[in-house]
Scaffold this motif. Structure first.
Motif, short mmCIF file in Angstrom:
data_model
loop_
_atom_site.label_atom_id
_atom_site.label_comp_id
_atom_site.label_asym_id
_atom_site.label_seq_id
_atom_site.Cartn_x
_atom_site.Cartn_y
_atom_site.Cartn_z
N SER A 100 -12.14 4.47 1.97
CA SER A 100 -12.81 4.93 0.75
C SER A 100 -11.82 5.53 -0.24
O SER A 100 -12.02 5.49 -1.45
N TYR A 101 -10.73 6.09 0.27
CA TYR A 101 -9.75 6.77 -0.57
C TYR A 101 -8.56 5.88 -0.94
O TYR A 101 -7.74 6.27 -1.76
N ALA A 105 0.85 9.71 1.09
CA ALA A 105 -0.24 9.34 0.19
C ALA A 105 0.32 9.20 -1.22
O ALA A 105 0.92 10.13 -1.76
N PHE A 106 0.10 8.02 -1.82
CA PHE A 106 0.77 7.67 -3.07
C PHE A 106 -0.24 7.40 -4.19
O PHE A 106 -1.14 6.56 -4.05
N LEU A 136 -2.10 3.85 -0.27
CA LEU A 136 -2.07 3.60 -1.71
C LEU A 136 -3.42 4.02 -2.26
O LEU A 136 -4.43 3.34 -2.07
N LEU A 137 -3.46 5.16 -2.89
CA LEU A 137 -4.72 5.81 -3.23
C LEU A 137 -5.46 5.10 -4.36
O LEU A 137 -4.86 4.62 -5.32
N LYS A 138 -6.79 5.07 -4.24
CA LYS A 138 -7.66 4.58 -5.31
C LYS A 138 -8.05 5.76 -6.18
O LYS A 138 -8.39 6.83 -5.67
N LEU A 171 -5.89 14.50 -0.15
CA LEU A 171 -6.45 15.37 0.89
C LEU A 171 -7.54 14.66 1.69
O LEU A 171 -7.77 14.99 2.86
N LYS A 172 -8.20 13.69 1.07
CA LYS A 172 -9.18 12.89 1.82
C LYS A 172 -8.47 12.03 2.87
O LYS A 172 -8.94 11.87 3.99
N ALA A 173 -7.32 11.48 2.48
CA ALA A 173 -6.53 10.71 3.45
C ALA A 173 -6.05 11.62 4.57
O ALA A 173 -6.06 11.24 5.75
#
Length: 250
Positions: free
Chosen positions: A53-54, A68-69, A96-98, A112-114
């Motif tokens: 989701s993240y 986390a990028f 690779l963050l959305k 932080l979700k990751a």
């Protein structure tokens, strides 16, 4: 002029204004998509590739840490896979963050979700361009190691001491070298700052040219390798060279 004609003129003007707003919004907010070959190239990396989701996770076996990028403005996260997949292959779980509308500042907490999904892995945050601004803000607040690509903090972090790597390109048309040197004064003390010869702004990913940028002056595979080497040296300097015990990953 009668009331009917005035009403028609008003409606016409309102329609033209609305179309103009839509057109400008589309121009400035249209996504910069990853090049078509990128997704297929991940299949031969030996990594587990999973949509969360993240963001998009690139997972090795027994990862040492979580990186986390945050993507640059409007850039599809997948575009950074060619640069960061080798980092994952070296033992670091990359996410690779959305971010909403492609703007990382709208989702500073996403890393932080990751982390919550992988609580036993130490967290490093990073980002490209505007994504780096979001990463720097979170790193300053949480005292996290930070990696910046063609970016800088919004505020002055020069009194901070958390580990930081900042990479820039000598051919960057959006963040020229002298401006980058000036902005780098905001970085935490003892930050490693490196300029990659021949690298431009868009060259930190695989999403094609970017308006206002300059052309890269070297083959991008060479440039990406130098970026990867810098990132890996930084990550390894943090002392996470041994993966957590298997039970910690359950």
């Amino acid at each position: 002029m009668d009331a009917r004609k005035l009403l028609l003129l008003f409606l016409l003007a309102a329609t033209l204004l609305a179309l103009g707003v839509v057109g400008v919004s589309f121009y400035f907010l249209r996504p910069l998509k990853a090049e078509p070959w990128v997704e297929g190239a991940l299949k031969g990396t030996g990594l587990e590739v999973r949509e969360a989701s993240y963001g998009l996770e690139l997972s090795p076996k027994n990862p040492k840490a979580l990186f986390a990028f945050y993507p640059g403005a409007r850039v599809e996260p997948l575009a950074y896979a060619p640069v960061l997949a080798p980092v994952a292959q070296a033992g670091y779980q990359v996410v690779l963050l959305k971010v909403p509308s492609g703007i990382a500042l709208l989702a500073k907490e996403e890393a932080l979700k990751a982390k919550a999904a992988h609580p036993n892995l130490p967290l490093v945050v990073g980002g490209h361009s505007l994504g780096g601004v979001a990463a720097a803000d979170l790193a300053a607040r949480e005292k996290l190691p930070l990696i910046l690509f063609a970016s800088y903090p919004e505020g002055d972090l020069s009194r901070e001491t958390f580990p930081t790597l900042a990479l820039y390109g000598t051919e960057d048309g959006l963040l020229p070298r002298e401006e980058a040197r000036e902005k780098a004064k905001r970085l935490p003390r003892n930050a490693r700052i490196a300029f990659i010869p021949g690298l431009n702004h868009a060259g930190f990913g695989a999403y094609g040219p970017q308006k206002g940028d300059r052309p890269a002056q070297r083959p991008r595979e060479e440039l990406w390798q130098e970026v990867q080497e810098e990132v890996l040296l930084f990550l390894e300097s943090l002392g996470w060279d041994t993966p957590p015990p298997p039970q910690a990953l359950r």
